[in-house]
Design an enzyme around this catalytic site. Structure first.
Site, PDB file in Angstrom:
ATOM      1  N   PRO A  94      -5.214   1.897  18.275  1.00  0.00           N
ATOM      2  CA  PRO A  94      -6.357   1.147  18.809  1.00  0.00           C
ATOM      3  C   PRO A  94      -7.677   1.895  18.724  1.00  0.00           C
ATOM      4  CG  PRO A  94      -4.489   1.038  20.317  1.00  0.00           C
ATOM      5  CD  PRO A  94      -4.153   2.074  19.288  1.00  0.00           C
ATOM      6  N   GLU A 121       3.378   6.055  24.378  1.00  0.00           N
ATOM      7  CA  GLU A 121       2.030   6.161  24.918  1.00  0.00           C
ATOM      8  C   GLU A 121       0.998   6.541  23.864  1.00  0.00           C
ATOM      9  OE1 GLU A 121      -0.934   5.901  27.788  1.00  0.00           O
ATOM     10  OE2 GLU A 121       1.161   5.253  27.825  1.00  0.00           O
ATOM     11  N   ARG A 159      -2.011  -7.448  -2.312  1.00  0.00           N
ATOM     12  CA  ARG A 159      -2.449  -8.676  -2.978  1.00  0.00           C
ATOM     13  C   ARG A 159      -3.678  -8.444  -3.850  1.00  0.00           C
ATOM     14  NH1 ARG A 159      -5.935 -12.168  -1.027  1.00  0.00           N
ATOM     15  NH2 ARG A 159      -4.509 -13.938  -1.215  1.00  0.00           N
ATOM     16  N   ASP A 174     -11.402 -15.319  -1.819  1.00  0.00           N
ATOM     17  CA  ASP A 174     -10.903 -15.358  -0.447  1.00  0.00           C
ATOM     18  C   ASP A 174     -12.027 -15.135   0.560  1.00  0.00           C
ATOM     19  OD1 ASP A 174      -8.277 -15.825  -0.993  1.00  0.00           O
ATOM     20  OD2 ASP A 174      -7.688 -13.725  -1.003  1.00  0.00           O
TER      21      ASP A 174
END
Length: 248
Positions: A94, A121, A159, A174
């Site tokens: 994160p 953790e 991709r 895209d």
């Protein structure tokens, strides 16, 4: 051929994705090598433990550095490219840099990517300081582990490899690849439950269709993700179109 290795405690989560759809086809074609390495195999202790309580106290468990370093060193030795090709070693967490299409395009140019997927953790800080080259986050939320984020990144990178998609133009048009959201698509039937395909798409006039698609991409981005317009590569014509759309 691009090589991608995932270091994970749950390799069974990865193989189904690696063998399916675009990733599976790219693997079969020899465009990319995909493997999941269980770093518990490198624990170096009889209990096969890879985590421990944090120094200084606190809740949760922290991944130890020794199995992670050993697993990466094993992958490097196995690849035979320890000296020739320095891989990008990516920590999914994160705290990482927010992932986007520009980073996908950047990573797609690499020959070897190694993803470290943690649980518990967090990671021993020495993994961040002395092993990884990148830290990436797929969003401001918390998951139970790094496998799903890593698979998301891998899918978006593979991709972009030449030959991975049936239509090479797909990746170019895209959403986010042009800095804008993608224009709307339609297919047969031309009318469905009273809803008709825009006449311009049935006209056969390709130049006008391209103008329409660009305007639609601008309008959709303005309505749904106006923040993208701050960094998009916009022509004077695009800017004039946006000015007109803002007045509507």
């Amino acid at each position: 051929m691009m090589r991608i290795d995932m270091l994970t405690l749950f390799p069974e989560m990865c193989e189904g994705v690696f063998s399916t759809s675009i990733l599976g086809k790219a693997r079969e074609k020899g465009i990319v090598s995909l493997s999941a390495v269980n770093f518990r195999d490198f624990s170096g202790n009889k209990h096969n433990s890879v985590d421990d309580t944090p120094y200084g106290g606190g809740g949760g468990m922290v991944l130890k550095p020794d199995p992670i370093f050993a697993a990466v060193e094993h992958v490097l030795a196995e690849s035979g490219n320890v000296e020739q090709v320095k891989p990008r070693i990516i920590l999914m967490c994160p705290q990482g840099r927010p992932y986007n299409q520009r980073i996908a395009e950047e990573l797609a140019q690499e020959q070897h990517l190694i993803f470290i997927c943690g649980h518990y953790e967090g990671y021993d800080e020495r993994i961040r300081e002395h092993l990884v080259t990148d830290e990436l986050s797929v969003g401001d939320y918390v998951l139970t582990g790094g496998e799903l984020p890593a698979l998301t990144v891998i899918d978006s990178v593979v991709r972009l490899q030449p030959g991975a998609l049936g239509n090479e133009n797909s990746a170019v048009t895209d959403s986010f690849s042009t800095g804008l959201l993608e224009y709307p698509h339609y297919t047969r039937p031309a009318e469905f439950r009273g809803w008709k395909v825009p006449d311009i798409l049935l006209s056969g006039h390709h130049a006008n269709i391209e103008v329409w698609r660009r305007e639609q991409a601008l309008q959709r981005t303005l309505e749904r993700r106006p923040d993208l317009l701050d960094t998009a590569d916009l022509s004077d014509k695009d800017k004039a179109t946006l000015a007109r759309l803002k007045l509507v």
